[in-house]
Design a protein around this motif. Sequence first.
Motif, PDB file in Angstrom:
ATOM      1  N   TRP A 108       0.882  -1.174   0.000  1.00 41.90           N
ATOM      2  CA  TRP A 108       0.000   0.000   0.000  1.00 41.90           C
ATOM      3  C   TRP A 108       0.909   1.209   0.000  1.00 41.90           C
ATOM      4  O   TRP A 108       1.744   1.361   0.883  1.00 41.90           O
ATOM      5  N   ASP A 109       0.775   2.035  -1.022  1.00 41.64           N
ATOM      6  CA  ASP A 109       1.637   3.205  -1.160  1.00 41.64           C
ATOM      7  C   ASP A 109       0.792   4.465  -1.204  1.00 41.64           C
ATOM      8  O   ASP A 109       0.131   4.747  -2.195  1.00 41.64           O
ATOM      9  N   ALA A 110       0.809   5.188  -0.102  1.00 41.45           N
ATOM     10  CA  ALA A 110       0.123   6.473  -0.023  1.00 41.45           C
ATOM     11  C   ALA A 110       1.145   7.591   0.168  1.00 41.45           C
ATOM     12  O   ALA A 110       0.799   8.694   0.585  1.00 41.45           O
ATOM     13  N   SER A 111       2.398   7.300  -0.136  1.00 47.58           N
ATOM     14  CA  SER A 111       3.485   8.240   0.137  1.00 47.58           C
ATOM     15  C   SER A 111       3.441   9.496  -0.727  1.00 47.58           C
ATOM     16  O   SER A 111       4.050  10.502  -0.375  1.00 47.58           O
ATOM     17  N   ARG A 112       2.736   9.463  -1.838  1.00 50.39           N
ATOM     18  CA  ARG A 112       2.696  10.619  -2.743  1.00 50.39           C
ATOM     19  C   ARG A 112       1.526  11.557  -2.477  1.00 50.39           C
ATOM     20  O   ARG A 112       1.374  12.568  -3.154  1.00 50.39           O
ATOM     21  N   LEU A 113       0.685  11.202  -1.528  1.00 48.41           N
ATOM     22  CA  LEU A 113      -0.489  12.031  -1.255  1.00 48.41           C
ATOM     23  C   LEU A 113      -0.098  13.348  -0.599  1.00 48.41           C
ATOM     24  O   LEU A 113       0.837  13.403   0.204  1.00 48.41           O
ATOM     25  N   ARG A 114      -0.834  14.395  -0.920  1.00 48.22           N
ATOM     26  CA  ARG A 114      -0.557  15.705  -0.326  1.00 48.22           C
ATOM     27  C   ARG A 114      -1.073  15.796   1.108  1.00 48.22           C
ATOM     28  O   ARG A 114      -0.489  16.470   1.930  1.00 48.22           O
ATOM     29  N   HIS A 115      -2.184  15.153   1.383  1.00 45.18           N
ATOM     30  CA  HIS A 115      -2.823  15.280   2.695  1.00 45.18           C
ATOM     31  C   HIS A 115      -2.677  13.985   3.496  1.00 45.18           C
ATOM     32  O   HIS A 115      -3.656  13.422   3.976  1.00 45.18           O
ATOM     33  N   LYS A 116      -1.440  13.526   3.638  1.00 52.38           N
ATOM     34  CA  LYS A 116      -1.179  12.268   4.355  1.00 52.38           C
ATOM     35  C   LYS A 116      -1.681  12.324   5.794  1.00 52.38           C
ATOM     36  O   LYS A 116      -2.114  11.314   6.335  1.00 52.38           O
ATOM     37  N   ARG A 120      -3.581   9.400   8.685  1.00 53.00           N
ATOM     38  CA  ARG A 120      -3.208   9.117  10.075  1.00 53.00           C
ATOM     39  C   ARG A 120      -4.378   9.433  11.006  1.00 53.00           C
ATOM     40  O   ARG A 120      -4.713   8.656  11.889  1.00 53.00           O
ATOM     41  N   LEU A 121      -5.013  10.576  10.787  1.00 51.00           N
ATOM     42  CA  LEU A 121      -6.143  10.989  11.619  1.00 51.00           C
ATOM     43  C   LEU A 121      -7.279   9.973  11.562  1.00 51.00           C
ATOM     44  O   LEU A 121      -7.903   9.660  12.572  1.00 51.00           O
ATOM     45  N   LEU A 122      -7.549   9.422  10.370  1.00 50.71           N
ATOM     46  CA  LEU A 122      -8.631   8.452  10.199  1.00 50.71           C
ATOM     47  C   LEU A 122      -8.239   7.032  10.604  1.00 50.71           C
ATOM     48  O   LEU A 122      -9.061   6.128  10.542  1.00 50.71           O
TER      49      LEU A 122
END
Length: 146
Positions: A108-116, A120-122
Amino acid sequence: MSTSPYFQTRRRLVAAAPHEIFELLRDPDMHPVIDGSGTVKASSSHGDKLSQGSQFGMQMRLGLPYRISNTVVEFEEDSRIAWRHFSGHRWRYELEAVGTGTMVSETWDASRLRHKWLLRLLGFTRSTGPNMERTLERLAAQFPTE
């Protein structure tokens, strides 16, 4: 097996040939069957097999029902398949023949998201790894040993 909370990989040995596993992964109708998160409810593709550039939809539920669209962005027959959501998340499966089975890596790669920070919050950075482990368990269960 994670390098960051936004890039996680899990692996499992599955008692099947890479071709058999790849055929299951490229069938969106099977994604709800193997999903370990409990959020993937149904495919909107109905029998279409995935290939490079394929777009496919999933009916999801995380509290409320919603639909998500994906695009296949990596496709190497019997070896690798990956798709991404509209927001840039990428799910990748890599298959490597090992003896009489296959080592399956799910990333799972979410490393490019602007609002990472929102992930974490969710709670996604905490729940994704265990959900991937359950997915790999369910995937392996599709190929029972005799």
